[in-house]
Design an enzyme around this catalytic site. Structure first.
Site, PDB file in Angstrom:
ATOM      1  N   GLU A 156       0.798  -1.241   0.000  1.00 30.39           N
ATOM      2  CA  GLU A 156       0.000   0.000   0.000  1.00 30.39           C
ATOM      3  C   GLU A 156       0.827   1.286   0.000  1.00 30.39           C
ATOM      4  OE1 GLU A 156      -2.860  -0.358   3.186  1.00 30.39           O
ATOM      5  OE2 GLU A 156      -3.742  -2.167   2.329  1.00 30.39           O
ATOM      6  N   GLU A 261      -5.921 -11.025  -1.555  1.00 24.32           N
ATOM      7  CA  GLU A 261      -6.748 -10.884  -0.344  1.00 24.32           C
ATOM      8  C   GLU A 261      -8.220 -10.904  -0.742  1.00 24.32           C
ATOM      9  OE1 GLU A 261      -5.447  -7.570   2.103  1.00 24.32           O
ATOM     10  OE2 GLU A 261      -3.335  -7.985   1.669  1.00 24.32           O
TER      11      GLU A 261
HETATM   12  C1  XIL Z   1      -6.466  -6.661   8.005  1.00 26.18           C
HETATM   13  C2  XIL Z   1      -6.795  -7.856   8.890  1.00 26.18           C
HETATM   14  O1  XIL Z   1      -7.629  -8.724   8.165  1.00 26.18           O
HETATM   15  C3  XIL Z   1      -7.484  -7.389  10.145  1.00 26.18           C
HETATM   16  O2  XIL Z   1      -7.676  -8.486  11.046  1.00 26.18           O
HETATM   17  C4  XIL Z   1      -6.678  -6.298  10.825  1.00 26.18           C
HETATM   18  O3  XIL Z   1      -7.392  -5.802  11.925  1.00 26.18           O
HETATM   19  C5  XIL Z   1      -6.372  -5.170   9.857  1.00 26.18           C
HETATM   20  O4  XIL Z   1      -5.725  -5.697   8.714  1.00 26.18           O
HETATM   21  N1  XIL Z   1      -4.923  -4.872   3.480  1.00 26.18           N
HETATM   22  C6  XIL Z   1      -3.928  -5.678   3.964  1.00 26.18           C
HETATM   23  C7  XIL Z   1      -4.220  -6.601   5.095  1.00 26.18           C
HETATM   24  O5  XIL Z   1      -2.829  -5.729   3.392  1.00 26.18           O
HETATM   25  O6  XIL Z   1      -3.099  -6.831   5.899  1.00 26.18           O
HETATM   26  C8  XIL Z   1      -5.380  -6.108   5.931  1.00 26.18           C
HETATM   27  O7  XIL Z   1      -5.681  -7.101   6.911  1.00 26.18           O
HETATM   28  C9  XIL Z   1      -6.580  -5.798   5.055  1.00 26.18           C
HETATM   29  C10 XIL Z   1      -6.241  -4.720   4.051  1.00 26.18           C
END
Ligand code: XIL
Length: 379
Positions: A156, A261
Site C-alpha cells: 500500500e 486478499e
Molecule cells: C487486516 C486484517 O484482516 C485485520 O484483522 C486487521 O485488523 C487489519 O488488517 N490490506 C492488507 C491486510 O494488506 O493486511 C489487511 O488485513 C486488510 C487490508
C-alpha cells in the site's frame, strides 16, 4: 484366536478403505486440487488457526488450500515490537504449518504504514529509519530463508491518484525506500519471490501509478517478481472488464499477477452515503447491517454468480496468474464483520459460519469442471 485375527484384519481393511475414500474426496473436491494446474489457491490464517484453537478451520485449510498468508501475525507491530526485539513465536508456528503441509508460504508484510510498531513513528532521521527498515527485512528474511517462498515486500505505498503515499517511510527516507526494501530482500534471500501489494489496483489512476512504480524498479534492475492485487471487492465493484484490463496491463510488465486478499462484501458501503457525518452512519446502523441473522437466498445467489464470473476470468488468464488467496477461511472470522463498520454480519467468503461450503464454493469449483467438460467435448 482365528476369529480375533479375522476381526483385526477386517478393522484394518475398513480403516484403510475409509482413508482412501477420504483421500479420494479431498483430491476430487478441494479448491487446490481442482485448480492445481492453474494457480495456487491460498488463504489467510488468523491467530486461532495458527495456534490450533480453531481446529476445524485448520483442517479445512489443509484440505482446501495449498498456499498460506498470515492475516496479522507477521506485521511489523507483532514481529518487531521494539527496536531491538523481535517476536517470532507465532510466525514460526505459521511457517511450520506451511512446511508440514507442503504449501507456498507468503510473508505478509515487510514495509507498510499500517499496523506498525509505535516506535517506528517516533523515528525522525532518514539514516536511522533506513537502518531499522533494512535490519527488519534482513532479520526476518534470514530467519525464514528457504522456508517462506514469497514476500509482500512493500504494501500500500500508493494513493488513489497513483502518487506515493505520505507514509512515515516516504516522508523520512523519500521515494527510494521502496527500491531499498526490495534490494535488501533480494540480497538476503535471492531465491524468494518479491511482490508489491496494494488495494484498488484495478482502478485506472492507481493502476497507472502501480505500473509506473514497477517500471521504475525494473529500470533500476531491482528484482520484483509480481504484483499482488488485494481484491477486497463487492458484488459490483470492480467490473470484470476493469479486472481483465488490469491483468493484461500488469502481465505486460513481465511479472506474475496475483489476487492476494480476495473477499466479496455483500453489505452496503458507508462511503456511498452522502457526507461523512458520524451521526449519519450511526442512524443508518440497521440499514448498514441488513442481514444480522442469515443471508437471504437471493443475495447468496448473487454472491455465487459474482464469484463464478471472477473465476471464469481468472481461468481465462491462468497463464498470467500465479496465485489466488482468500482473505480468511469462513465468514465467521472475516475482518469484514468489523471493517469499515464494527459489529456487522458479513458473508464474503466461500465457507459459511459453520465451515460449510456455500453456493459460491460450488460455483468456483464448477467453473473449472465446466471448462474441462468443454475441452473434452471440443477434442
Ligand atoms: C487486516 C486484517 O484482516 C485485520 O484483522 C486487521 O485488523 C487489519 O488488517 N490490506 C492488507 C491486510 O494488506 O493486511 C489487511 O488485513 C486488510 C487490508
Amino acid at each position: 484366536m482365528k476369529s480375533s485375527i479375522f476381526f483385526v484384519v477386517l478393522t484394518f481393511s475398513l480403516i484403510l478403505l475409509h482413508s482412501c475414500q477420504q483421500d479420494e474426496k479431498t483430491t476430487e473436491e478441494s479448491l487446490k486440487s481442482v485448480y492445481k494446474d492453474n494457480f495456487h489457491m491460498g488463504v489467510a490464517l488468523n491467530t486461532r488457526q495458527i495456534t490450533g484453537e480453531d481446529s476445524i478451520g485448520r483442517a479445512l485449510i489443509k484440505e482446501q488450500f495449498n498456499s498460506i498468508t498470515a492475516e496479522n501475525i507477521m506485521k511489523w507491530m507483532y514481529l518487531h515490537p521494539e527496536p531491538d526485539r523481535f517476536d517470532f513465536n507465532l510466525a514460526d508456528d505459521f511457517v511450520e504449518f506451511g512446511l508440514e503441509n507442503n504449501m507456498y508460504i507468503l510473508g505478509h508484510t515487510l514495509v507498510w504504514h499500517s499496523q506498525l510498531a509505535d516506535w517506528v513513528h517516533e523515528m525522525k532521521d532518514s539514516a536511522s529509519l533506513a537502518h531499522y527498515m533494512l535490519n527488519h527485512i534482513d532479520t526476518i528474511l534470514s530467519r525464514y530463508k528457504g522456508k517462506v517462498n514469497g514476500w509482500d515486500v512493500v504494501n500500500e505505498a500508493l494513493n488513489e491518484d497513483g502518487t506515493l503515499r505520505n507514509s512515515v517511510f516516504y516522508n523520512i527516507i523519500g521515494d527510494k525506500y521502496i527500491s531499498m526494501a526490495f534490494q535488501k530482500a533480494h540480497s538476503t534471500d535471492p531465491e524468494a519471490d518479491l511482490y508489491y501489494n496494494d488495494y484498488n489496483l484495478c482502478q485506472e489512476e492507481k493502476r497507472n501509478g502501480a505500473i509506473r512504480l514497477i517500471k521504475s524498479l525494473q529500470d533500476k534492475d531491482v528484482n520484483i517478481d509480481g504484483v499482488g492485487i488485494q481484491a477486497h471487492w463487492s458484488l459490483v465493484y470492480p467490473s470484470i472488464e476493469e479486472i481483465e484490463t488490469s491483468i493484461l496491463e500488469y502481465a505486460k510488465l513481465g511479472i506474475e499477477v496475483m489476487f492476494t486478499e480476495l473477499d466479496v462484501t455483500v453489505l452496503p458501503n458507508p462511503w456511498d452515503l452522502e457526507g461523512a457525518d458520524v451521526d449519519q452512519k450511526f442512524q443508518n446502523n440497521e440499514k448498514m447491517n441488513p442481514y444480522p441473522e442469515s443471508l437471504p437466498d437471493s443475495v447468496d445467489v448473487k454472491l455465487a454468480q459474482r464469484y463464478e464470473e471472477i473465476f471464469e476470468l481468472f481461468l481465462k488468464h491462468e497463464d498470467k496468474i500465479s496465485r489466488v488467496t482468500f482473505w480468511g477461511v469462513n465468514d465467521r472470522y472475516s475482518w469484514l464483520n468489523n471493517w469499515p463498520i464494527r459489529g456487522r454480519t458479513n458473508y464474503p467468503l466461500l465457507f459459511d459460519r459453520d465451515y460449510e461450503p456455500k453456493q459460491a464454493y460450488y460455483r468456483v469449483v464448477g467453473v473449472k469442471e465446466d471448462s474441462q467438460v468443454e475441452a473434452e467435448e471440443s477434442n
